[in-house]
Design a protein around this motif. Structure first.
Motif, short mmCIF file in Angstrom:
data_model
loop_
_atom_site.label_atom_id
_atom_site.label_comp_id
_atom_site.label_asym_id
_atom_site.label_seq_id
_atom_site.Cartn_x
_atom_site.Cartn_y
_atom_site.Cartn_z
N ARG A 48 0.85 -1.20 0.00
CA ARG A 48 0.00 0.00 0.00
C ARG A 48 0.88 1.24 0.00
N LEU A 49 0.47 2.22 -0.81
CA LEU A 49 1.17 3.50 -0.85
C LEU A 49 0.64 4.35 0.31
N LEU A 50 1.51 4.71 1.24
CA LEU A 50 1.08 5.48 2.41
C LEU A 50 1.28 6.98 2.22
N ASP A 51 2.43 7.37 1.69
CA ASP A 51 2.71 8.80 1.58
C ASP A 51 3.64 9.07 0.42
N ARG A 52 3.82 10.37 0.14
CA ARG A 52 4.64 10.78 -0.99
C ARG A 52 5.58 11.88 -0.55
N HIS A 53 6.70 11.95 -1.21
CA HIS A 53 7.67 13.03 -1.02
C HIS A 53 8.18 13.43 -2.39
N TRP A 54 7.89 14.65 -2.79
CA TRP A 54 8.32 15.17 -4.08
C TRP A 54 9.34 16.27 -3.86
N VAL A 55 10.33 16.32 -4.75
CA VAL A 55 11.28 17.43 -4.81
C VAL A 55 11.13 18.03 -6.21
N ILE A 56 10.65 19.28 -6.28
CA ILE A 56 10.37 19.94 -7.55
C ILE A 56 11.38 21.07 -7.70
N ASP A 58 12.90 24.15 -10.18
CA ASP A 58 12.66 24.93 -11.39
C ASP A 58 13.98 25.25 -12.08
N GLY A 59 13.89 25.98 -13.20
CA GLY A 59 15.08 26.24 -13.99
C GLY A 59 16.08 27.17 -13.32
N HIS A 60 15.66 27.84 -12.24
CA HIS A 60 16.57 28.70 -11.48
C HIS A 60 17.19 27.95 -10.31
N GLY A 61 16.87 26.66 -10.20
CA GLY A 61 17.42 25.87 -9.10
C GLY A 61 16.64 26.00 -7.80
N ARG A 62 15.49 26.68 -7.83
CA ARG A 62 14.65 26.80 -6.62
C ARG A 62 13.92 25.48 -6.41
N VAL A 63 13.90 25.04 -5.18
CA VAL A 63 13.35 23.72 -4.85
C VAL A 63 12.09 23.89 -4.00
N GLN A 64 11.04 23.17 -4.40
CA GLN A 64 9.85 23.03 -3.54
C GLN A 64 9.82 21.57 -3.10
N GLU A 65 9.59 21.35 -1.82
CA GLU A 65 9.40 19.97 -1.35
C GLU A 65 7.95 19.80 -0.96
N VAL A 66 7.38 18.70 -1.38
CA VAL A 66 5.98 18.42 -1.08
C VAL A 66 5.91 17.07 -0.40
N ARG A 67 5.31 17.04 0.77
CA ARG A 67 5.09 15.77 1.47
C ARG A 67 3.60 15.66 1.79
N GLY A 68 3.08 14.46 1.72
CA GLY A 68 1.68 14.30 2.06
C GLY A 68 1.29 12.84 2.09
N GLU A 69 0.07 12.63 2.58
CA GLU A 69 -0.45 11.27 2.63
C GLU A 69 -1.00 10.89 1.27
N GLY A 70 -0.73 9.67 0.86
CA GLY A 70 -1.35 9.11 -0.32
C GLY A 70 -1.09 9.91 -1.59
N VAL A 71 -1.86 9.61 -2.62
CA VAL A 71 -1.82 10.33 -3.89
C VAL A 71 -3.26 10.55 -4.33
N VAL A 91 3.08 23.39 -10.68
CA VAL A 91 3.29 24.70 -11.28
C VAL A 91 4.66 25.19 -10.87
N ILE A 92 5.47 25.61 -11.85
CA ILE A 92 6.79 26.16 -11.55
C ILE A 92 6.93 27.52 -12.23
N ALA A 93 7.99 28.26 -11.90
CA ALA A 93 8.16 29.64 -12.37
C ALA A 93 9.01 29.73 -13.63
N THR A 94 9.44 28.59 -14.18
CA THR A 94 10.29 28.60 -15.38
C THR A 94 9.73 27.59 -16.38
N PRO A 95 10.09 27.74 -17.67
CA PRO A 95 9.54 26.83 -18.68
C PRO A 95 10.04 25.39 -18.56
N VAL A 96 11.18 25.21 -17.89
CA VAL A 96 11.74 23.86 -17.75
C VAL A 96 12.09 23.63 -16.29
N GLY A 97 11.79 22.44 -15.81
CA GLY A 97 12.16 22.06 -14.45
C GLY A 97 12.22 20.55 -14.37
#
Length: 129
Positions: A48-56, A58-71, A91-97
Motif C-alpha cells: 500500500r502506498l502510504l505517503d509521498r515526497h516530491w522534490v520539484i 525549477d530552472g533557477h534551481g529553486r526547490v519546492q518539497e511536497v510531502r503528504g499522505e497518499g496520492v 506549477v513552476i516559475a520557469t519553462p523547464v524544471g
C-alpha cells in the motif's frame, strides 16, 4: 537496511509529463504541468502506498518539497503484477524544471520501504532545445 530478499519489494515508478498551456501564464512566470504516474508492483507481495515526497526544482534551481499522505486522496493497495495510475499537476516559475521523489510503502507483511521516483523533466515543448 533490510535483510529481506531484494526481489521481495519491487515497485517500478514511471512518469509522463505534459505542458498545460491553458493553465500557464508565462508573462507571470507560471508554467503548469500535468504528470501521469504509473506504479507497478513487480514484487511478490501486495503493498500500500502510504505517503509521498516530491522534490520539484525549477530552472533557477529553486526547490519546492511536497510531502503528504497518499496520492490524489487515495492510498492504493497494489497487488503483485498489478499497477496503479493517476494524474496530478505542478506549477513552476520557469519553462523547464524537474521532479523526483519517493513513495512510502508498506507491504502486506508490515515491512515499510521507499519506492524511488526517478527524476523526470517538466518542459515547455518549445523550450527544450
Amino acid at each position: 537496511m533490510s535483510r529481506a530478499d531484494p526481489h521481495h519489494h519491487l515497485i517500478k515508478v514511471s512518469v509522463r509529463s505534459d505542458y498545460l498551456s491553458e493553465q500557464s501564464l508565462p508573462a507571470a512566470d507560471r508554467y503548469a504541468f500535468a504528470y501521469t504516474v504509473t506504479i507497478e508492483n513487480l514484487g511478490r507481495q501486495a503493498a500500500r502506498l502510504l505517503d509521498r515526497h516530491w522534490v520539484i526544482t525549477d530552472g533557477h534551481g529553486r526547490v519546492q518539497e511536497v510531502r503528504g499522505e497518499g496520492v490524489v486522496g487515495e492510498q492504493p493497495r497494489i497487488a503483485p503484477g498489478e499497477s496503479y495510475r493517476y494524474t496530478s499537476g505542478a506549477v513552476i516559475a520557469t519553462p523547464v524544471g524537474s521532479m523526483q521523489g519517493s513513495y512510502g510503502m508498506i507491504a502486506d507483511d508490515g515491512t515499510r520501504f521507499e519506492a524511488p521516483i526517478p527524476p523526470f523533466l517538466l518542459g515547455h515543448p518549445g523550450r527544450l532545445h
